[in-house]
Design an enzyme around this catalytic site. Structure first.
Site, mmCIF file in Angstrom:
data_model
loop_
_atom_site.group_PDB
_atom_site.id
_atom_site.type_symbol
_atom_site.label_atom_id
_atom_site.label_comp_id
_atom_site.label_asym_id
_atom_site.label_seq_id
_atom_site.Cartn_x
_atom_site.Cartn_y
_atom_site.Cartn_z
ATOM 1 N N SER A 6 0.837 -1.263 -0.067
ATOM 2 C CA SER A 6 0.026 -0.027 0.110
ATOM 3 C C SER A 6 0.880 1.319 -0.011
ATOM 4 O O SER A 6 1.642 1.494 0.861
ATOM 5 C CB SER A 6 -1.045 -0.099 1.327
ATOM 6 O OG SER A 6 -1.456 1.472 1.322
ATOM 7 N N HIS A 31 -1.185 -1.173 -4.393
ATOM 8 C CA HIS A 31 -2.692 -0.900 -3.789
ATOM 9 C C HIS A 31 -2.381 0.718 -3.535
ATOM 10 O O HIS A 31 -1.490 1.322 -2.799
ATOM 11 C CB HIS A 31 -2.560 -1.739 -2.687
ATOM 12 C CG HIS A 31 -3.805 -1.464 -1.717
ATOM 13 N ND1 HIS A 31 -4.980 -2.304 -2.185
ATOM 14 C CD2 HIS A 31 -4.297 -0.644 -0.716
ATOM 15 C CE1 HIS A 31 -5.937 -1.850 -1.178
ATOM 16 N NE2 HIS A 31 -5.431 -0.810 -0.571
ATOM 17 N N ASP A 33 -4.661 3.721 -2.084
ATOM 18 C CA ASP A 33 -5.906 3.975 -1.278
ATOM 19 C C ASP A 33 -6.181 5.540 -1.556
ATOM 20 O O ASP A 33 -5.364 6.415 -1.354
ATOM 21 C CB ASP A 33 -5.150 4.156 0.277
ATOM 22 C CG ASP A 33 -5.012 2.626 0.719
ATOM 23 O OD1 ASP A 33 -5.818 1.889 0.563
ATOM 24 O OD2 ASP A 33 -3.914 2.258 1.110
ATOM 25 N N MET A 35 -8.918 8.424 -0.451
ATOM 26 C CA MET A 35 -9.696 8.711 0.711
ATOM 27 C C MET A 35 -10.391 10.199 0.389
ATOM 28 O O MET A 35 -9.595 10.933 -0.164
ATOM 29 C CB MET A 35 -8.916 8.806 1.901
ATOM 30 C CG MET A 35 -8.064 7.412 2.124
ATOM 31 S SD MET A 35 -7.317 7.616 3.601
ATOM 32 C CE MET A 35 -6.484 6.005 3.931
ATOM 33 N N HIS A 64 -8.235 1.237 -4.379
ATOM 34 C CA HIS A 64 -9.027 0.906 -3.068
ATOM 35 C C HIS A 64 -9.820 2.388 -2.855
ATOM 36 O O HIS A 64 -9.242 3.227 -2.274
ATOM 37 C CB HIS A 64 -8.377 0.552 -1.851
ATOM 38 C CG HIS A 64 -9.343 0.560 -0.779
ATOM 39 N ND1 HIS A 64 -8.520 0.141 0.245
ATOM 40 C CD2 HIS A 64 -10.486 0.406 -0.685
ATOM 41 C CE1 HIS A 64 -9.522 0.121 1.414
ATOM 42 N NE2 HIS A 64 -10.545 0.073 0.886
ATOM 43 N N MET A 66 -12.128 4.778 -0.884
ATOM 44 C CA MET A 66 -12.785 4.822 0.468
ATOM 45 C C MET A 66 -13.266 6.205 0.222
ATOM 46 O O MET A 66 -13.022 7.048 0.782
ATOM 47 C CB MET A 66 -11.603 4.635 1.465
ATOM 48 C CG MET A 66 -11.288 3.659 1.880
ATOM 49 S SD MET A 66 -9.872 3.370 2.549
ATOM 50 C CE MET A 66 -8.465 3.664 1.433
ATOM 51 N N MET A 135 -11.653 -5.912 5.087
ATOM 52 C CA MET A 135 -10.808 -5.031 5.881
ATOM 53 C C MET A 135 -10.630 -5.571 6.974
ATOM 54 O O MET A 135 -11.478 -6.244 7.720
ATOM 55 C CB MET A 135 -11.625 -3.439 5.946
ATOM 56 C CG MET A 135 -11.852 -2.662 4.764
ATOM 57 S SD MET A 135 -10.384 -2.150 3.898
ATOM 58 C CE MET A 135 -9.208 -1.555 5.321
ATOM 59 N N ASP A 173 -7.009 -6.404 3.876
ATOM 60 C CA ASP A 173 -6.165 -5.074 4.065
ATOM 61 C C ASP A 173 -6.198 -4.664 5.516
ATOM 62 O O ASP A 173 -7.388 -4.258 5.975
ATOM 63 C CB ASP A 173 -6.948 -4.023 2.959
ATOM 64 C CG ASP A 173 -6.196 -2.545 2.859
ATOM 65 O OD1 ASP A 173 -5.257 -2.594 3.561
ATOM 66 O OD2 ASP A 173 -6.804 -1.928 2.398
HETATM 67 C C1 DX5 Z 1 -6.579 1.635 5.472
HETATM 68 C C2 DX5 Z 1 -6.055 1.343 3.973
HETATM 69 C C3 DX5 Z 1 -4.818 0.283 3.930
HETATM 70 C C4 DX5 Z 1 -3.614 0.794 4.682
HETATM 71 C C5 DX5 Z 1 -3.079 -0.416 5.020
HETATM 72 O O1 DX5 Z 1 -7.606 2.504 5.449
HETATM 73 O O2 DX5 Z 1 -7.056 0.895 3.269
HETATM 74 O O3 DX5 Z 1 -4.666 -0.045 2.590
HETATM 75 O O4 DX5 Z 1 -2.823 1.657 4.057
HETATM 76 O O5 DX5 Z 1 -1.888 -0.025 5.883
HETATM 77 P P1 DX5 Z 1 -1.198 -0.890 6.958
HETATM 78 O O6 DX5 Z 1 -0.846 -2.062 6.195
HETATM 79 O O7 DX5 Z 1 -0.122 -0.215 7.607
HETATM 80 O O8 DX5 Z 1 -2.146 -1.490 7.754
HETATM 81 ZN ZN ZN Z 2 -6.459 -0.032 1.247
#
Ligand code: DX5
Ligand code: ZN
Length: 215
Positions: A6, A31, A33, A35, A64, A66, A135, A173
């Site tokens: 990630s 990956h 993320d 947000m 991903h 969010m 998750m 994840d």
């Molecule tokens: C959390 C993200 C993850 C995050 C994982 O909201 O979706 O992808 O970056 O990070 P670690 O592996 O540090 O928990």
């Molecule tokens: Zn993620």
């Protein structure tokens, strides 16, 4: 077993180097993320940054989302041709329509379930998704503590997939590390996302290999 670092945990001042380093270290996917500050209480990066990432990455992208109002955002990511676009079942009222739309662009649609969301939410969606992301932390931040409740969910989901003879990847994840990876794989996970575990190590190659199950 596939490993998806990630990028949230990468050093943003050296993003290209970080991407090259995980490519060389044996990563299978990147990956990403996204947000929005609404669905989760945090902001990360958006399409402008991800476009630059996709222009240099040799690895397929695993986006991903969010975000709320997913259908307002998805068109920004389709031109980047990621391998997967994942969105939260909790964030969209018409997941079948959205999955079909993503698939119509030759991108694999994936549904994400928050830790508390029951697998029953997937019951009528199985034929429309190519991956389910479970998750194992509440989304929004890297570096959080892993929630062991996900093991049971992986096993049940694996059973649901096998019963339907479906071809759906299970991705996990949040809080994934060298201690829980083999149990996640044995439970039935296909893809592990790991942020802080990989990027805070001083040897990405050993960190990634330690996540792959060896018999
Ligand atoms: C959390 C993200 C993850 C995050 C994982 O909201 O979706 O992808 O970056 O990070 P670690 O592996 O540090 O928990
Ligand atoms: Zn993620």
């Amino acid at each position: 077993m596939y490993i998806a670092p990630s990028l949230l945990a990468a050093n943003f001042l050296r993003l290209e180097e970080e991407i090259r380093a995980v490519e060389d270290a044996g990563a299978d996917l990147l990956h990403i993320d996204v947000m929005d500050g609404h669905f989760v209480p945090n902001l990360s990066f958006g399409p402008c940054v991800i476009e630059k990432i996709s222009s240099i990455s040799k690895l397929p992208l695993d986006v991903h989302l969010m975000v709320e109002n997913v259908s307002n955002f998805v068109d920004l990511f389709i031109p980047l041709k990621p391998k997967f676009i994942s969105f939260h079942i909790e964030a969209d009222a018409h997941p079948i329509r959205l999955c079909e739309y993503i698939r119509s662009h030759n991108i694999h649609p994936a549904i994400v379930l928050n830790p508390h969301t029951s697998l029953s939410a997937l019951k009528h969606l199985m034929e429309f998704v190519d991956m389910v992301l479970l998750m194992s932390v509440n989304p929004g931040f890297g570096g959080q503590k892993f929630l062991p409740l996900v093991y049971e969910k992986i096993k049940e989901l694996r059973q649901m997939i096998d019963e339907k003879n479906a071809k759906i990847f299970i991705e996990v994840d949040g809080g994934v590390n060298g201690l829980n990876a083999s149990d996640l794989e044995l439970a039935g996970a296909d893809i592990l996302v790991a942020g802080s575990y990989i990027f805070s190590s001083n040897d990405y190659k050993s960190a990634i290999s330690s996540l792959k199950l060896e018999f």
